[in-house]
Motif scaffolding. Sequence first.
Motif, PDB file in Angstrom:
ATOM      1  N   LEU C  70       0.830  -1.192   0.000  1.00  0.00           N
ATOM      2  CA  LEU C  70       0.000   0.000   0.000  1.00  0.00           C
ATOM      3  C   LEU C  70       0.868   1.248   0.000  1.00  0.00           C
ATOM      4  O   LEU C  70       1.543   1.556   0.965  1.00  0.00           O
ATOM      5  CB  LEU C  70      -0.932  -0.007   1.210  1.00  0.00           C
ATOM      6  CG  LEU C  70      -1.977   1.099   1.214  1.00  0.00           C
ATOM      7  CD1 LEU C  70      -2.746   1.110  -0.091  1.00  0.00           C
ATOM      8  CD2 LEU C  70      -2.917   0.932   2.376  1.00  0.00           C
ATOM      9  N   ARG C 123      11.200  -4.191   4.656  1.00  0.00           N
ATOM     10  CA  ARG C 123      11.206  -5.356   5.538  1.00  0.00           C
ATOM     11  C   ARG C 123      10.171  -5.194   6.646  1.00  0.00           C
ATOM     12  O   ARG C 123      10.017  -6.048   7.492  1.00  0.00           O
ATOM     13  CB  ARG C 123      12.602  -5.583   6.105  1.00  0.00           C
ATOM     14  CG  ARG C 123      13.051  -4.513   7.040  1.00  0.00           C
ATOM     15  CD  ARG C 123      14.563  -4.449   7.118  1.00  0.00           C
ATOM     16  NE  ARG C 123      14.960  -3.277   7.856  1.00  0.00           N
ATOM     17  CZ  ARG C 123      15.261  -3.310   9.152  1.00  0.00           C
ATOM     18  NH1 ARG C 123      15.201  -4.431   9.816  1.00  0.00           N
ATOM     19  NH2 ARG C 123      15.612  -2.204   9.780  1.00  0.00           N
ATOM     20  N   LEU C 124       9.480  -4.047   6.618  1.00  0.00           N
ATOM     21  CA  LEU C 124       8.476  -3.808   7.650  1.00  0.00           C
ATOM     22  C   LEU C 124       7.117  -4.277   7.196  1.00  0.00           C
ATOM     23  O   LEU C 124       6.884  -4.550   6.027  1.00  0.00           O
ATOM     24  CB  LEU C 124       8.408  -2.313   7.959  1.00  0.00           C
ATOM     25  CG  LEU C 124       9.718  -1.760   8.480  1.00  0.00           C
ATOM     26  CD1 LEU C 124       9.674  -0.255   8.462  1.00  0.00           C
ATOM     27  CD2 LEU C 124       9.985  -2.272   9.874  1.00  0.00           C
ATOM     28  N   ARG C 125       6.209  -4.319   8.147  1.00  0.00           N
ATOM     29  CA  ARG C 125       4.856  -4.727   7.808  1.00  0.00           C
ATOM     30  C   ARG C 125       4.212  -3.731   6.853  1.00  0.00           C
ATOM     31  O   ARG C 125       4.552  -2.557   6.832  1.00  0.00           O
ATOM     32  CB  ARG C 125       4.014  -4.803   9.078  1.00  0.00           C
ATOM     33  CG  ARG C 125       4.259  -6.037   9.874  1.00  0.00           C
ATOM     34  CD  ARG C 125       3.354  -6.048  11.082  1.00  0.00           C
ATOM     35  NE  ARG C 125       1.977  -5.762  10.717  1.00  0.00           N
ATOM     36  CZ  ARG C 125       0.937  -6.166  11.416  1.00  0.00           C
ATOM     37  NH1 ARG C 125       1.115  -6.864  12.502  1.00  0.00           N
ATOM     38  NH2 ARG C 125      -0.278  -5.874  11.040  1.00  0.00           N
ATOM     39  N   GLY C 126       3.258  -4.211   6.081  1.00  0.00           N
ATOM     40  CA  GLY C 126       2.643  -3.406   5.038  1.00  0.00           C
ATOM     41  C   GLY C 126       2.073  -2.093   5.529  1.00  0.00           C
ATOM     42  O   GLY C 126       2.170  -1.076   4.854  1.00  0.00           O
ATOM     43  N   ASP C 127       1.480  -2.085   6.718  1.00  0.00           N
ATOM     44  CA  ASP C 127       0.825  -0.856   7.156  1.00  0.00           C
ATOM     45  C   ASP C 127       1.840   0.240   7.475  1.00  0.00           C
ATOM     46  O   ASP C 127       1.553   1.422   7.334  1.00  0.00           O
ATOM     47  CB  ASP C 127      -0.121  -1.084   8.337  1.00  0.00           C
ATOM     48  CG  ASP C 127       0.223  -2.329   9.089  1.00  0.00           C
ATOM     49  OD1 ASP C 127       1.335  -2.833   8.876  1.00  0.00           O
ATOM     50  OD2 ASP C 127      -0.596  -2.805   9.886  1.00  0.00           O
ATOM     51  N   TYR C 128       3.057  -0.156   7.875  1.00  0.00           N
ATOM     52  CA  TYR C 128       4.070   0.865   8.078  1.00  0.00           C
ATOM     53  C   TYR C 128       4.444   1.504   6.757  1.00  0.00           C
ATOM     54  O   TYR C 128       4.682   2.685   6.661  1.00  0.00           O
ATOM     55  CB  TYR C 128       5.317   0.260   8.716  1.00  0.00           C
ATOM     56  CG  TYR C 128       5.147   0.009  10.159  1.00  0.00           C
ATOM     57  CD1 TYR C 128       5.522   0.970  11.090  1.00  0.00           C
ATOM     58  CD2 TYR C 128       4.591  -1.163  10.619  1.00  0.00           C
ATOM     59  CE1 TYR C 128       5.352   0.759  12.431  1.00  0.00           C
ATOM     60  CE2 TYR C 128       4.418  -1.392  11.950  1.00  0.00           C
ATOM     61  CZ  TYR C 128       4.792  -0.435  12.860  1.00  0.00           C
ATOM     62  OH  TYR C 128       4.622  -0.646  14.184  1.00  0.00           O
ATOM     63  N   ALA C 130       2.553   2.025   4.354  1.00  0.00           N
ATOM     64  CA  ALA C 130       1.523   3.007   4.024  1.00  0.00           C
ATOM     65  C   ALA C 130       1.839   4.349   4.661  1.00  0.00           C
ATOM     66  O   ALA C 130       1.818   5.384   4.006  1.00  0.00           O
ATOM     67  CB  ALA C 130       0.157   2.502   4.480  1.00  0.00           C
ATOM     68  N   ILE C 131       2.157   4.321   5.945  1.00  0.00           N
ATOM     69  CA  ILE C 131       2.425   5.572   6.652  1.00  0.00           C
ATOM     70  C   ILE C 131       3.699   6.240   6.144  1.00  0.00           C
ATOM     71  O   ILE C 131       3.744   7.450   5.920  1.00  0.00           O
ATOM     72  CB  ILE C 131       2.555   5.306   8.173  1.00  0.00           C
ATOM     73  CG1 ILE C 131       1.185   5.026   8.763  1.00  0.00           C
ATOM     74  CG2 ILE C 131       3.224   6.446   8.861  1.00  0.00           C
ATOM     75  CD1 ILE C 131       0.455   6.254   9.211  1.00  0.00           C
ATOM     76  N   GLU C 224       3.571 -13.810   2.125  1.00  0.00           N
ATOM     77  CA  GLU C 224       4.974 -13.456   1.989  1.00  0.00           C
ATOM     78  C   GLU C 224       5.904 -14.553   2.501  1.00  0.00           C
ATOM     79  O   GLU C 224       6.945 -14.830   1.910  1.00  0.00           O
ATOM     80  CB  GLU C 224       5.240 -12.139   2.722  1.00  0.00           C
ATOM     81  CG  GLU C 224       6.609 -11.596   2.384  1.00  0.00           C
ATOM     82  CD  GLU C 224       6.800 -10.155   2.808  1.00  0.00           C
ATOM     83  OE1 GLU C 224       5.794  -9.495   3.112  1.00  0.00           O
ATOM     84  OE2 GLU C 224       7.949  -9.718   2.826  1.00  0.00           O
TER      85      GLU C 224
END
Lengths: 256, 310, 362
Positions: C70, C123-128, C130-131, C224
């Motif tokens: 995202l 390498r971070l989760r998807g929502d990070y 986004a931000i 993933e």
Amino acid sequence: MITLLESRTVNKRFGGLQALTDVSLKIHRGEVYGLIGPNGAGKTTFFNVLTGAYPIDGGEFVMNGAELPVGKPHRIVAHGIARTFQNIRLFRELTALENVMAGHHIRTSAGVWGILAQSRAAREEERLVTERALEILDYVGIGRHADTVARNLSYGDQRRLEIARALATEPQLLALDEPAAGMNATETAGLRALIETIRADGVTVLLIEHDVKLIMGLCDRVAVLDFGKKIAEGTPAEVQRDPGVIRAYLGDHRAH
Amino acid sequence: METLLQQTLNGLVAGSIYALVALGYTMVYGILGLINFAHGEIVMVGALVALQTILFLSSAVPGLPPLVLLLAGVVVAVPACMALGYLIERIGYRRLRNAPRLAPLITAIGVSFLLQTLAMIIWGREFHVFPQLIDTAPMQPVAGVVVSPMQIFTIVVAFTLMGGLMLLVNKSRLGRAMRATAENHRVAGLMGINANGVIAATFIIGSGLAALAGVLFASNYAIAHYSMGFTPGLKAFTAAVLGGIGNLPGAMVGGLVLGLVESFGAGYIEHLSFGFLNSSYQDIFAFMILGAVLIFRPSGLLGERVADRA
Amino acid sequence: MTSTSTTLPRPPGFSLDLRLQQPLLIVLAAAAPLVALAFGASWVRVLDFALLYVLLAIGLNLVVGFAGLLDLGYIAFYAVGAYTWAFLASPHFGIHLPFWIVLPLGAAFAALAGIMLGFPTLRLRGDYLAIVTLGFGEIIRIFMNNLNQPINITNGPQGIDMIDPLTIAGIDLSRNLDLFGMQVPSLVLYYYAFLGAVVLALVLVRRLQISRVGRAWAAIREDELAAKAIGIDTRMMKLLAFALGATFGGVSGGLFAAFQGFVSPESFSLMESIVVLTMIVLGGMGNLAGVVFGAIVLTALPELLRHFAVPLQVALFGKTLLDPEVLRMLLLSLAMILMMLWRPAGLLPARTRYAHREGRKA
């Protein structure tokens, strides 16, 4: 006996919990090697460390005489180790064929430019991959479901598809994490036949399983884990007689 | 030395507001693993509802003392935002709890823009002056530091609320249920905890804090506006990540640190960049911190790791 | 992100026979500006913008729809492309390079920005992600707004104007073309240029989608961990998606600058990123036809609102209660929420993946 994979004093901790303690074992080329033990003994953890899903805290894995890279799952696949998961992890919205074709990723090389230009090499590779993926689907016995979306497959077929996807990476060692879990007797028998075919075709199999009958019937050698330690290793018959094993594991089953 | 103290104070004021908002992000993230993008808009709604209440009361009952007006604004804004937070969870997110991760995230963005648009429809596009019910004019300088009653009020209120929340989470039944649910929904459910109720409570509490933060924010800067929630929301999220998302004390520490960094950064950015950048770049600090934290210490100052293992 | 348990099966008879569909679409696309011209030049302008948005949406879809990442700051890449063109083909710096240099440069810079942004965050989760991308979009905008001093680079909020138009093979697209005595308006010329770009983009992206790379993206999007377990270098592949998606943003940004003749930070607000995202959400993430559909519908929306919603409100209530801009935001945000709740696969769900049925009976 040629050693394919060797684990040397492998250790893994989760916080204060010692999940694996100095686990050393040798898997020979061409055998079916069973890894058994009670729940929580560290079998899946061993898989996860082996395949790079978790970082290793000590020790090493040696494959064909070369140390495996640590913590890089995709590079470990390149070394010839493929796995399946205890709780099936397919690409659920892709078709069976697409799942297997995705499995070919590491053994193919088409790059962005070749794909964008539809170079002869890229098209040829794509054709081969499709062909090969269909062969593998036939091989595991779900060829007729090639165009079925993975999540619509029956449970047993999903297990088979996961094996097909792993085989597509052209592994020397196929690591199966409880492949018979949740299967009925017929499905288990089919699975057993499949694993035997796979072995006959030269792929070494590492098997975690709770189904004792399957383990005893299929495995050439077995290692038993208990509380993260290897407590026995040998042929199924030897292990079955081992008093420590009976106490730790098999005893439970005989009590039933 | 005086500017140093002054900037520390300014940073603490902004930081304590960020911290209040960050708590809401971190609580929801801790329990649902969801970045509630709409949380910043709750700040805005809180400020505007309070403003509306204050304007209405002061024209309906002239002569009310300012503190009563402010209190009335809070008394209306907080429950209103709590209800809003509950509705957002109930309508927007609950259905998507087991959906692929992008779905609730996109819904959250949609909710955020929906709230902004609705606010624009109700309150227009203009900037509203928020009445200064507590004096924002500086008092007699103490040791060269200028401080206003509003600033003191802000810090006191924010710290009281944070203390209260810590008590609630650590000592009460609800707090225990929240911690259990954050650990594992299903197991918590098996233990007889009403996970839906706990999640709703989390949204309600977070929204209440955000409403108060909105009132404090608007009072300090004397302004309220339909898009005023966006930037503080983003910064508060940064604060939550900075402190370690999912971690309550982390959100507070993160908020305060972010406020201080911004305050000092704005003061010294011209020197640091040899005059190339000026204080209009103040807003990029939050993002730079966010980037730096995610690269070098994704677990935040006090948190667990967030890198994607799954 | 088609991985949802609530995907509706496609109703039978919904899709035209492919052999019929394609020529039909080609004729439709080719005739569109001429039809629009009959209703007034402003509608051709809308079509031109629709194509630019289609290009943007195709690029963002590659990131969000194919790879499942995202990106909320996508418009920043559009900005990079637009400003590259503005810097290198306008009186602002007195540089006037031809499009075949400026456009690839803009694309390359955008790709570079995409890699720089993706590298630390992937390498971070998807929502990070986004931000962080959202923050990145804002940073770019802040820089565009403020880099007019001490050295004037971007000309600040005023933006840069008198940007060179697109000139292909000696034809200046900003002027009407005299074709065998027939006047072809500039807007129509741009339309065909953009249409060419869109068709090329569709062909290229489609090739990627059904390739080794596209499958790797789909694998990452679906699971993933499993993708890693079959040997996909997920970080590399995500970075690739980011860079390629950004490239499309950069190209459309360049075309935008040339078409508009003017760029300013205002065109690259967060709202624009959200609009493009809504386009692909509405049409169906991962599905190219859906994305094109969503982009066209949402570009036409404000115009339709202006032409119909306003008179309708006046007729009903005697005045305009909601101006078109507010109405548009309202519809966009509602679309995002309602689509996710009820039709997460979009209005045209992706189920047109390549099937290899030749010679095999199901």
